[in-house]
Design a protein around this motif. Structure first.
Motif, PDB file in Angstrom:
ATOM      1  N   VAL A  34      17.754 -30.858   6.415  1.00  0.00           N
ATOM      2  CA  VAL A  34      17.355 -29.541   5.955  1.00  0.00           C
ATOM      3  C   VAL A  34      16.736 -29.752   4.581  1.00  0.00           C
ATOM      4  O   VAL A  34      17.290 -30.464   3.752  1.00  0.00           O
ATOM      5  CB  VAL A  34      18.577 -28.610   5.850  1.00  0.00           C
ATOM      6  CG1 VAL A  34      18.188 -27.245   5.329  1.00  0.00           C
ATOM      7  CG2 VAL A  34      19.273 -28.491   7.197  1.00  0.00           C
ATOM      8  N   ASP A  35      15.580 -29.158   4.352  1.00  0.00           N
ATOM      9  CA  ASP A  35      14.960 -29.372   3.056  1.00  0.00           C
ATOM     10  C   ASP A  35      15.816 -28.740   1.954  1.00  0.00           C
ATOM     11  O   ASP A  35      16.692 -27.929   2.212  1.00  0.00           O
ATOM     12  CB  ASP A  35      13.526 -28.859   3.038  1.00  0.00           C
ATOM     13  CG  ASP A  35      13.428 -27.347   3.157  1.00  0.00           C
ATOM     14  OD1 ASP A  35      14.397 -26.728   3.573  1.00  0.00           O
ATOM     15  OD2 ASP A  35      12.363 -26.799   2.827  1.00  0.00           O
ATOM     16  N   ARG A  36      15.567 -29.144   0.727  1.00  0.00           N
ATOM     17  CA  ARG A  36      16.419 -28.743  -0.400  1.00  0.00           C
ATOM     18  C   ARG A  36      16.423 -27.243  -0.622  1.00  0.00           C
ATOM     19  O   ARG A  36      17.452 -26.657  -0.926  1.00  0.00           O
ATOM     20  CB  ARG A  36      15.967 -29.463  -1.671  1.00  0.00           C
ATOM     21  CG  ARG A  36      16.280 -30.924  -1.641  1.00  0.00           C
ATOM     22  CD  ARG A  36      15.865 -31.575  -2.932  1.00  0.00           C
ATOM     23  NE  ARG A  36      16.111 -33.007  -2.856  1.00  0.00           N
ATOM     24  CZ  ARG A  36      15.908 -33.826  -3.835  1.00  0.00           C
ATOM     25  NH1 ARG A  36      15.438 -33.388  -4.988  1.00  0.00           N
ATOM     26  NH2 ARG A  36      16.159 -35.106  -3.707  1.00  0.00           N
ATOM     27  N   ARG A  37      15.268 -26.628  -0.490  1.00  0.00           N
ATOM     28  CA  ARG A  37      15.203 -25.181  -0.696  1.00  0.00           C
ATOM     29  C   ARG A  37      16.047 -24.445   0.335  1.00  0.00           C
ATOM     30  O   ARG A  37      16.770 -23.507   0.016  1.00  0.00           O
ATOM     31  CB  ARG A  37      13.764 -24.689  -0.630  1.00  0.00           C
ATOM     32  CG  ARG A  37      12.950 -25.066  -1.823  1.00  0.00           C
ATOM     33  CD  ARG A  37      11.577 -24.480  -1.728  1.00  0.00           C
ATOM     34  NE  ARG A  37      10.770 -24.930  -2.852  1.00  0.00           N
ATOM     35  CZ  ARG A  37       9.478 -24.799  -2.924  1.00  0.00           C
ATOM     36  NH1 ARG A  37       8.816 -24.234  -1.935  1.00  0.00           N
ATOM     37  NH2 ARG A  37       8.820 -25.231  -3.981  1.00  0.00           N
ATOM     38  N   GLU A  38      15.932 -24.854   1.583  1.00  0.00           N
ATOM     39  CA  GLU A  38      16.702 -24.222   2.649  1.00  0.00           C
ATOM     40  C   GLU A  38      18.192 -24.452   2.441  1.00  0.00           C
ATOM     41  O   GLU A  38      19.000 -23.547   2.616  1.00  0.00           O
ATOM     42  CB  GLU A  38      16.249 -24.762   4.012  1.00  0.00           C
ATOM     43  CG  GLU A  38      16.988 -24.167   5.182  1.00  0.00           C
ATOM     44  CD  GLU A  38      16.710 -22.685   5.386  1.00  0.00           C
ATOM     45  OE1 GLU A  38      17.501 -22.036   6.076  1.00  0.00           O
ATOM     46  OE2 GLU A  38      15.714 -22.173   4.848  1.00  0.00           O
ATOM     47  N   GLN A  39      18.572 -25.676   2.054  1.00  0.00           N
ATOM     48  CA  GLN A  39      19.982 -25.975   1.813  1.00  0.00           C
ATOM     49  C   GLN A  39      20.509 -25.145   0.650  1.00  0.00           C
ATOM     50  O   GLN A  39      21.624 -24.629   0.699  1.00  0.00           O
ATOM     51  CB  GLN A  39      20.182 -27.465   1.525  1.00  0.00           C
ATOM     52  CG  GLN A  39      21.639 -27.849   1.378  1.00  0.00           C
ATOM     53  CD  GLN A  39      22.426 -27.612   2.650  1.00  0.00           C
ATOM     54  OE1 GLN A  39      22.006 -28.005   3.730  1.00  0.00           O
ATOM     55  NE2 GLN A  39      23.559 -26.962   2.533  1.00  0.00           N
ATOM     56  N   ARG A  40      19.726 -25.001  -0.408  1.00  0.00           N
ATOM     57  CA  ARG A  40      20.133 -24.188  -1.557  1.00  0.00           C
ATOM     58  C   ARG A  40      20.318 -22.733  -1.139  1.00  0.00           C
ATOM     59  O   ARG A  40      21.269 -22.072  -1.538  1.00  0.00           O
ATOM     60  CB  ARG A  40      19.089 -24.291  -2.669  1.00  0.00           C
ATOM     61  CG  ARG A  40      19.537 -23.654  -3.965  1.00  0.00           C
ATOM     62  CD  ARG A  40      18.507 -23.816  -5.080  1.00  0.00           C
ATOM     63  NE  ARG A  40      18.043 -25.186  -5.223  1.00  0.00           N
ATOM     64  CZ  ARG A  40      16.768 -25.545  -5.201  1.00  0.00           C
ATOM     65  NH1 ARG A  40      15.819 -24.651  -5.054  1.00  0.00           N
ATOM     66  NH2 ARG A  40      16.432 -26.814  -5.343  1.00  0.00           N
ATOM     67  N   ARG A  41      19.408 -22.226  -0.294  1.00  0.00           N
ATOM     68  CA  ARG A  41      19.518 -20.851   0.184  1.00  0.00           C
ATOM     69  C   ARG A  41      20.779 -20.668   1.022  1.00  0.00           C
ATOM     70  O   ARG A  41      21.500 -19.677   0.870  1.00  0.00           O
ATOM     71  CB  ARG A  41      18.287 -20.471   1.001  1.00  0.00           C
ATOM     72  CG  ARG A  41      18.210 -18.982   1.331  1.00  0.00           C
ATOM     73  CD  ARG A  41      17.060 -18.667   2.274  1.00  0.00           C
ATOM     74  NE  ARG A  41      17.199 -19.272   3.588  1.00  0.00           N
ATOM     75  CZ  ARG A  41      18.050 -18.845   4.535  1.00  0.00           C
ATOM     76  NH1 ARG A  41      18.840 -17.844   4.305  1.00  0.00           N
ATOM     77  NH2 ARG A  41      18.109 -19.453   5.705  1.00  0.00           N
ATOM     78  N   LEU A  42      21.083 -21.637   1.891  1.00  0.00           N
ATOM     79  CA  LEU A  42      22.291 -21.569   2.709  1.00  0.00           C
ATOM     80  C   LEU A  42      23.546 -21.620   1.846  1.00  0.00           C
ATOM     81  O   LEU A  42      24.519 -20.896   2.096  1.00  0.00           O
ATOM     82  CB  LEU A  42      22.304 -22.716   3.729  1.00  0.00           C
ATOM     83  CG  LEU A  42      21.240 -22.665   4.818  1.00  0.00           C
ATOM     84  CD1 LEU A  42      21.260 -23.945   5.640  1.00  0.00           C
ATOM     85  CD2 LEU A  42      21.449 -21.456   5.701  1.00  0.00           C
TER      86      LEU A  42
END
Length: 88
Positions: A34-42
């Motif tokens: 999962v890209d970093r932005r998506e992981q941060r959002r999750l």
């Protein structure tokens, strides 16, 4: 631009693409990344906040061993242990 400069630029572009590529699945534990932005959002949606802490290596090894024995992530284990310690 000289031909050698152009070749250097093309090589740098190629190296950048290779470094950004997803590693092959032959590495142990490789999962769909999962890209970093998506992981941060999750993480934010789950109420998680990054909190870096420096610990001694023997303590980290003990935490990793206990987390693996319990079948949970180190983050979940530390969260549980801290919550229990702060109940007092």
């Amino acid at each position: 631009m000289k031909k050698t400069d152009l070749d250097k630029q093309q090589a740098l572009k190629l190296m950048g693409k290779l470094n950004a590529a997803i590693p092959p699945s032959r590495y142990a534990g490789a999962a769909p990344a999962v890209d970093r932005r998506e992981q941060r959002r999750l993480d934010q949606a789950a109420g998680l906040v990054s909190f870096p802490v420096k610990l001694h290596q023997p303590l980290i090894a003990a935490l990793q061993a206990k987390a693996q024995a319990d079948g949970v992530s180190v983050s979940e284990l530390v969260n549980t242990l801290l919550a229990d310690a702060l109940k007092d």
